[in-house]
Design a protein around this motif. Sequence first.
Motif, short mmCIF file in Angstrom:
data_model
loop_
_atom_site.label_atom_id
_atom_site.label_comp_id
_atom_site.label_asym_id
_atom_site.label_seq_id
_atom_site.Cartn_x
_atom_site.Cartn_y
_atom_site.Cartn_z
N ALA A 124 0.11 6.05 -31.37
CA ALA A 124 0.38 5.38 -32.49
C ALA A 124 -0.49 4.02 -32.60
CB ALA A 124 1.79 5.27 -32.63
N LYS B 134 -4.09 4.62 -33.61
CA LYS B 134 -4.12 4.89 -34.75
C LYS B 134 -3.63 4.09 -35.77
CE LYS B 134 -2.70 9.11 -37.85
NZ LYS B 134 -4.37 9.47 -38.24
N TRP B 135 -2.62 3.19 -35.80
CA TRP B 135 -2.01 2.36 -36.81
C TRP B 135 -2.35 0.85 -36.17
CZ3 TRP B 135 1.59 6.78 -36.44
CH2 TRP B 135 1.14 7.58 -37.33
N GLY B 136 -2.52 0.65 -35.11
CA GLY B 136 -2.41 -0.66 -34.46
C GLY B 136 -1.54 -1.19 -33.67
N ILE C 249 2.09 -3.16 -35.18
CA ILE C 249 3.29 -2.46 -35.70
C ILE C 249 4.11 -1.91 -34.88
CG2 ILE C 249 2.08 -0.51 -36.34
CD1 ILE C 249 3.61 -0.16 -38.84
N GLU D 79 -2.70 -8.77 -35.64
CA GLU D 79 -3.33 -7.59 -34.92
C GLU D 79 -4.24 -7.90 -33.89
OE1 GLU D 79 -3.43 -4.69 -33.65
OE2 GLU D 79 -2.43 -3.71 -35.16
N TYR E 123 -9.11 -4.06 -32.02
CA TYR E 123 -8.59 -3.04 -32.77
C TYR E 123 -9.37 -2.97 -34.10
CZ TYR E 123 -5.91 0.20 -35.10
OH TYR E 123 -5.56 1.11 -36.18
N GLN F 238 -11.38 9.28 -32.87
CA GLN F 238 -9.94 9.20 -32.38
C GLN F 238 -10.15 10.04 -30.98
OE1 GLN F 238 -6.97 8.09 -33.43
NE2 GLN F 238 -8.28 6.91 -35.19
#
Length: 454
Positions: free
Chosen positions: A77, A80-82, A85, A195, A199, A241
């Motif tokens: 995750a 993928k999303w940082g 979070i 963040e 990334y 990815q």
Amino acid sequence: MLSIASRIDRLPHTPMLWKILFLAGIGWLFDAMDQGMVSGVMAAIGKDWVLTTGQLGLLGSSGMAGMALGAALAGIAADKWGRRIVIMWTLIIYGVASFLSGFSVNYPMLLVLRFLTGLGLGGELPAASTLVSEFSPTKVRGRNVILLESFWAWGWIAAALVAYLLIPVYGWRMAFWVGAVPALFAAYFRRAVPESPRYLESVGKTEEADALVSIMEQQAGITHKLASVTSEGQKLVNNVQVSFMDLWSKKYRRSTIVLWVIWFGINFGYYGFVLWTPTLLVGKGFALVKSFEFTLIMCLAQLPGYFSAAYLVERIGRKLLLSVYFAGTAVAAWLFGHAGSTNEVLIFGCLLYFFSLGAWGCVYAYTPEVYPTVARASGSGWAAAFGRVGAFTAPFIVPVVYNYYGKQAGYTYVFIMLTAVFALVSLVVLLFGKETMGKSLEEISEGEKSPAVA
């Protein structure tokens, strides 16, 4: 013009970096507090609910199973999303589940809640260490991650105080409540954590990355413009990815194997003794309150262990430091297992905590450094997840060895087994580990791009 990574690497230790380190560390402290209190809870709840050693082992392992799954999922995750979070939501999951653990009405309910607690805790640790590593300049990167990990010592000391002062008076439920509420406040304050610029750059958000690095440059009195990154090849890297199978490709295989051995060994050895120390000391004839007192004293030795590792990691390197501290842990485990008096228990126990927690700090510093940005969180997460398999199996194997040889001899044989594990890991690092000190994250991973873009 310099890239985002180059601009970060030339910075001093800015106020923003101190803030990130502190806020990430506060969450780390409460994670450690939860893990530390489990050892006290296991000893107390075993008497309260009249549990067998097998049931106590399962209680310890349920949290580790959650940590394994949490580490793997959170690593994926975070890539993928940082990172940000993930470290927020995993701390919330941990805090809520830990608080509810205090309301458990039976053994199965506590097992499920301990699994959910582990899910949050296991996911938070690799994501937080990755974030701090990516924000840190090369010259202080290893030291910063070990300083982050040193918050674990303060959490464990707090847990030992709770076990020593509160559990004997108010019962084991209080331990979960005391740790959970501040953890939820820590999750709220983590909203201020930004963040990772590395990334953001890797996913094409270069303007956001530039804005963050510019703030740190202004704090340091440095100004520079972002390098333009528009080549087709860079766009391809940004969209990549990395899968689980990619971690076992030729480019990553050596790093993955070494990391998995390190993580499995340190988890098996560490949780093999910390979760069982109060119970094992009671088996040697010490009162429960006395065993908590011993654990509190030994926990204090974690602090010089961390700080010595933080000092040495940027001077002698990750590889040598890891090997020496694992070897020191092996020797200390042997001595602790053969301790014959109160003074020997305390002295050898302090050495065991000193070396093992110094090794832990360096493991967290080393792990994010061996993968490129596109694979850093997932590679770290999968290594941590495999490590939790060791943490999951140790609480089962320790009571089997202990019961087979009896209370007195079993205590010694448990630590002979742990000595062998730590010694093996030390040897693997010495022979197959690679040095990352003084190299930028991009330089370390040069030539190790994802197979999809090689």
